[in-house]
Design a protein around this motif. Structure first.
Motif, mmCIF file in Angstrom:
data_model
loop_
_atom_site.group_PDB
_atom_site.id
_atom_site.type_symbol
_atom_site.label_atom_id
_atom_site.label_comp_id
_atom_site.label_asym_id
_atom_site.label_seq_id
_atom_site.Cartn_x
_atom_site.Cartn_y
_atom_site.Cartn_z
ATOM 1 N N ILE A 103 0.846 -1.197 0.000
ATOM 2 C CA ILE A 103 0.000 0.000 0.000
ATOM 3 C C ILE A 103 0.880 1.245 0.000
ATOM 4 C CG2 ILE A 103 -1.734 1.305 1.287
ATOM 5 C CD1 ILE A 103 -2.938 -1.349 2.182
ATOM 6 N N LYS A 104 1.979 1.209 0.758
ATOM 7 C CA LYS A 104 2.933 2.333 0.765
ATOM 8 C C LYS A 104 3.447 2.601 -0.645
ATOM 9 C CE LYS A 104 7.548 2.495 1.799
ATOM 10 N NZ LYS A 104 8.751 2.232 2.564
ATOM 11 N N TYR A 105 3.798 1.553 -1.341
ATOM 12 C CA TYR A 105 4.294 1.680 -2.710
ATOM 13 C C TYR A 105 3.246 2.358 -3.605
ATOM 14 C CZ TYR A 105 5.755 0.197 -7.390
ATOM 15 O OH TYR A 105 6.106 0.171 -8.703
ATOM 16 N N ARG A 106 1.985 1.954 -3.464
ATOM 17 C CA ARG A 106 0.914 2.541 -4.289
ATOM 18 C C ARG A 106 0.638 3.990 -3.900
ATOM 19 N NH1 ARG A 106 -1.483 -2.929 -3.636
ATOM 20 N NH2 ARG A 106 -0.905 -4.019 -5.530
ATOM 21 N N ILE A 107 0.766 4.310 -2.621
ATOM 22 C CA ILE A 107 0.607 5.699 -2.183
ATOM 23 C C ILE A 107 1.659 6.569 -2.885
ATOM 24 C CG2 ILE A 107 0.929 7.285 -0.229
ATOM 25 C CD1 ILE A 107 -0.402 5.134 1.542
ATOM 26 N N HIS A 108 2.905 6.116 -2.883
ATOM 27 C CA HIS A 108 3.972 6.844 -3.577
ATOM 28 C C HIS A 108 3.646 7.005 -5.062
ATOM 29 C CE1 HIS A 108 7.314 7.640 -0.840
ATOM 30 N NE2 HIS A 108 7.052 6.497 -0.237
ATOM 31 N N LEU A 109 3.221 5.925 -5.711
ATOM 32 C CA LEU A 109 2.907 5.992 -7.140
ATOM 33 C C LEU A 109 1.805 7.014 -7.425
ATOM 34 C CD1 LEU A 109 2.921 2.280 -8.356
ATOM 35 C CD2 LEU A 109 4.498 4.092 -9.004
ATOM 36 N N VAL A 110 0.731 6.943 -6.672
ATOM 37 C CA VAL A 110 -0.401 7.844 -6.911
ATOM 38 C C VAL A 110 0.027 9.289 -6.677
ATOM 39 C CG1 VAL A 110 -2.683 8.527 -6.072
ATOM 40 C CG2 VAL A 110 -2.170 6.110 -6.471
ATOM 41 N N PHE A 111 0.741 9.547 -5.586
ATOM 42 C CA PHE A 111 1.200 10.910 -5.295
ATOM 43 C C PHE A 111 2.095 11.435 -6.414
ATOM 44 C CE2 PHE A 111 4.299 13.861 -3.464
ATOM 45 C CZ PHE A 111 3.445 14.826 -2.945
ATOM 46 N N GLU A 112 3.098 10.656 -6.786
ATOM 47 C CA GLU A 112 4.055 11.112 -7.797
ATOM 48 C C GLU A 112 3.415 11.289 -9.169
ATOM 49 O OE1 GLU A 112 7.116 8.156 -7.522
ATOM 50 O OE2 GLU A 112 7.736 8.835 -5.535
ATOM 51 N N GLU A 113 2.632 10.316 -9.603
ATOM 52 C CA GLU A 113 2.041 10.400 -10.942
ATOM 53 C C GLU A 113 1.030 11.533 -11.035
ATOM 54 O OE1 GLU A 113 3.090 8.685 -13.625
ATOM 55 O OE2 GLU A 113 4.571 7.790 -12.288
#
Length: 193
Positions: A103-113
């Motif tokens: 979930i942490k990884y997806r949070i980073h992806l969503v924020f960055e993208e």
């Protein structure tokens, strides 16, 4: 011991006595009270029936407390924003909130993208407010982005790669435009577990 104290209070409540109880046991308060006050730093932030306070709180702090939400808020005010520092803040938030690595990884992806690839290239001089919430009870993460300016739905942008990364990282993605507020555009992303 907690159970014994709660049993005595339930017995007293059954006699019709008026009682004022200060507790952090939210399930107990919800089941026994006919009126609930939520206080923070000596100020009453919410007052109502258990149904209203626990299910439909009016105050944002109350909502976060009763739903046991862990929150991180970031304000991106320019293209020169410290994104490395934001990444570290997200990592610390995830660590402190016991958010699983996927979930942490997806949070980073969503924020960055969303911020770096979709919003900043289009938005001129507007701030982006990002609020991440993690519910311990439901083990769900949500990120809400609010920004001003004209109507801009990020799902209608031209960056196909960023949109693909977003859609594969979330269960739900909603966009709303109010047009009458400083942060008139709102995007809510429910992160895929």
């Amino acid at each position: 011991m907690v159970g014994e104290v709660q049993a005595v209070i339930r017995d007293l409540a059954g006699t019709g006595k008026t009682m004022m109880i200060v507790t952090h046991e939210m399930n107990f308060a919800r089941s026994i009270c006919n009126r609930v006050f939520y206080m923070d730093q000596g100020i009453i932030l919410e007052d109502g029936t258990p149904e209203q306070v626990f299910s439909h709180p009016l105050n944002e702090q109350t909502r976060r407390f009763v739903r046991k939400l862990k929150v991180l808020e970031l304000l991106i005010e320019s293209r020169e924003y410290d994104f490395a520092g934001a990444g570290t803040a997200i990592d610390l938030y995830c660590l402190r909130s016991n958010i699983p690595p996927r979930i942490k990884y997806r949070i980073h992806l969503v924020f960055e993208e969303l911020v770096q690839q979709i919003l900043l290239p289009v938005l001129d001089r507007t701030a982006i407010h990002a609020a991440m919430e993690y519910s311990e009870d439901q083990e769900t993460a949500t990120i809400t982005f609010a920004y001003g300016g004209e109507r801009f739905d990020p799902t209608a942008g031209e960056n196909d790669l960023a949109r693909t990364v977003l859609t594969r990282s979330v269960n739900e993605f909603t966009y709303n435009y109010t047009g009458d507020e400083e942060l008139s555009n709102t995007v809510c992303a429910v992160i895929r577990p």
